[in-house]
Design an enzyme around this catalytic site. Structure first.
Site, PDB file in Angstrom:
ATOM      1  N   ILE A  62       0.855  -1.183   0.000  1.00 18.01           N
ATOM      2  CA  ILE A  62       0.000   0.000   0.000  1.00 18.01           C
ATOM      3  C   ILE A  62       0.892   1.234   0.000  1.00 18.01           C
ATOM      4  O   ILE A  62       1.697   1.433   0.914  1.00 18.01           O
ATOM      5  CB  ILE A  62      -0.926   0.036   1.232  1.00 18.01           C
TER       6      ILE A  62
ATOM      7  N   GLY B 286     -10.692   1.214  -2.761  1.00 18.70           N
ATOM      8  CA  GLY B 286      -9.251   1.321  -2.950  1.00 18.70           C
ATOM      9  C   GLY B 286      -8.528   0.417  -1.972  1.00 18.70           C
ATOM     10  O   GLY B 286      -9.023  -0.635  -1.589  1.00 18.70           O
ATOM     11  N   GLU B 287      -7.320   0.823  -1.574  1.00 19.51           N
ATOM     12  CA  GLU B 287      -6.489   0.080  -0.613  1.00 19.51           C
ATOM     13  C   GLU B 287      -6.010  -1.266  -1.154  1.00 19.51           C
ATOM     14  O   GLU B 287      -5.433  -2.050  -0.412  1.00 19.51           O
ATOM     15  CB  GLU B 287      -7.235  -0.201   0.703  1.00 19.51           C
ATOM     16  N   GLY B 288      -6.287  -1.588  -2.418  1.00 17.73           N
ATOM     17  CA  GLY B 288      -5.991  -2.922  -2.914  1.00 17.73           C
ATOM     18  C   GLY B 288      -7.040  -3.942  -2.524  1.00 17.73           C
ATOM     19  O   GLY B 288      -6.863  -5.144  -2.758  1.00 17.73           O
TER      20      GLY B 288
END
Length: 352
Positions: free
Chosen positions: A63, A317-319
């Site tokens: 991240i 988001g954030e993966g």
């Protein structure tokens, strides 16, 4: 360090492993093609990993966090302090990606590239590579200096090398940065030569007035910097963010190092588009996890000829979307590697 390292050749796909995997699929105890895209995923991963039976048991999630100067234009309902606070939340295990990383048994790497209000001391588990207190406001000039842009690209490359050294099977990049959907929308609009209104979305929850303001901000940015749309490195420097540049660098390095990358949502897909514009050969190494709720995401995926694995209306988001797709890849690999062949199971094959 080679100044233009991103232009180095991508590792070629292993055509022998690809052919062996395709032949294995033909011999498994099922009607041919009955597992649909899972079959194609397994074969493609075999070509990427250079083995007939690919595995995705050790994912690496990185991240990248960075703030954006354009936040001062009121394009996000959240204050910039949230970026640093969320880094702490990632590190202490309370964020969505933290939960998903634990579920997967994945390594979770946290990299602070430049937050406006960094936490002191840095939370345990956060790697700090400070490029500045966030980017500059791109309505007043370029978001990054040349040095900052190059250093951010290199930060992504270095993360991939750490993942490769640790024996990762799959690389996932994620991001955190207040106002980064504004940056991603501006980049997408410039790269795709499409109007801002078609690409800008509500991000973390803007109302109608906030969305109109965000569109206007992106339009002003394009008027200022749009002449450089045909220069991907320069438009990244002018409109991008530290974390977006790092993601682009990571995707380029994945192709060079031979590590498959699973691309997350809108912001990550814009970074992938930049990477492909910088070095088209990296495209084969990019898998796309999902189609998100941001309106620009669909257009970016179309430009990349990407077929995402999931469509769940995500916009976190954030993966997180990529992490959610990992079990699907694992299932594709396990089915491919562990199912019996017709000969092994003594089952008649209709095609023989």
């Amino acid at each position: 360090m080679k100044h233009d390292w991103w232009l180095s050749a991508a590792r070629p796909l292993d055509q022998t492993a690809c052919a062996l995997a395709a032949e294995r699929q033909r011999r498994l105890t099922k009607p041919r093609g009955s597992l649909g895209r899972l079959e194609r995923l397994a074969i493609h991963l075999a070509a990427l990993q250079g083995r007939e039976r690919p595995v995705v048991e050790r994912p690496w999630i990185a991240i990248f966090a960075g703030d954006h100067g354009v936040a001062e234009e009121g394009v996000s309902p959240y204050p910039q302090a949230v970026t640093g606070q969320m880094l702490r939340n990632f590190a202490t295990g309370g964020a969505a990606i933290s939960v998903l990383a634990r579920q997967l048994g994945a390594e979770l790497e946290l990299i602070d590239l430049g937050t406006a209000e960094p936490l002191e001391p840095p939370p345990a588990g956060v790697r700090r590579r400070h490029l500045g207190p966030g980017t500059a406001n791109f309505l007043r000039g370029p978001a990054m200096s040349v040095r900052q842009g190059l250093d951010a690209l290199a930060a992504g490359r270095d993360s991939v090398r750490r993942a490769q050294a640790a024996g990762a099977h799959l690389y996932i990049g994620g991001e955190m940065g207040i106002a980064n959907t504004s940056s991603a929308s501006a980049l997408a609009s410039a790269l795709l030569e499409q109007p801002a209104a078609a690409l800008v979305g509500p991000g973390t929850g803007l109302d109608a007035a906030g969305l109109a303001r965000k569109v206007a901000v992106v339009e002003r940015a394009l008027a200022l910097h749009g002449a450089h749309a045909g220069e991907p490195l320069e438009i990244l420097r002018r409109l991008g963010g530290f974390e977006i540049a790092a993601l682009a660098g990571a995707y380029l390095a994945c192709a060079q190092e031979g590590l498959p990358a699973l691309v997350d949502g809108f912001i990550c897909s814009v970074a992938a588009l930049l990477a492909v514009r910088l070095n088209p050969a990296c495209r084969d190494w990019l898998l796309f996890a999902h189609r998100g709720a941001e309106p620009g995401h669909r257009r970016v995926l179309e430009a990349l000829a990407a077929e995402p694995l999931l469509d769940l209306g995500l916009r976190l988001g954030e993966g997180s979307g990529a992490a959610l797709a990992v079990p699907l890849l694992q299932s594709a690999c396990r089915l491919h590697g562990e199912m019996a062949t017709f000969a092994e199971a003594a089952v008649a094959d209709a095609g023989r």
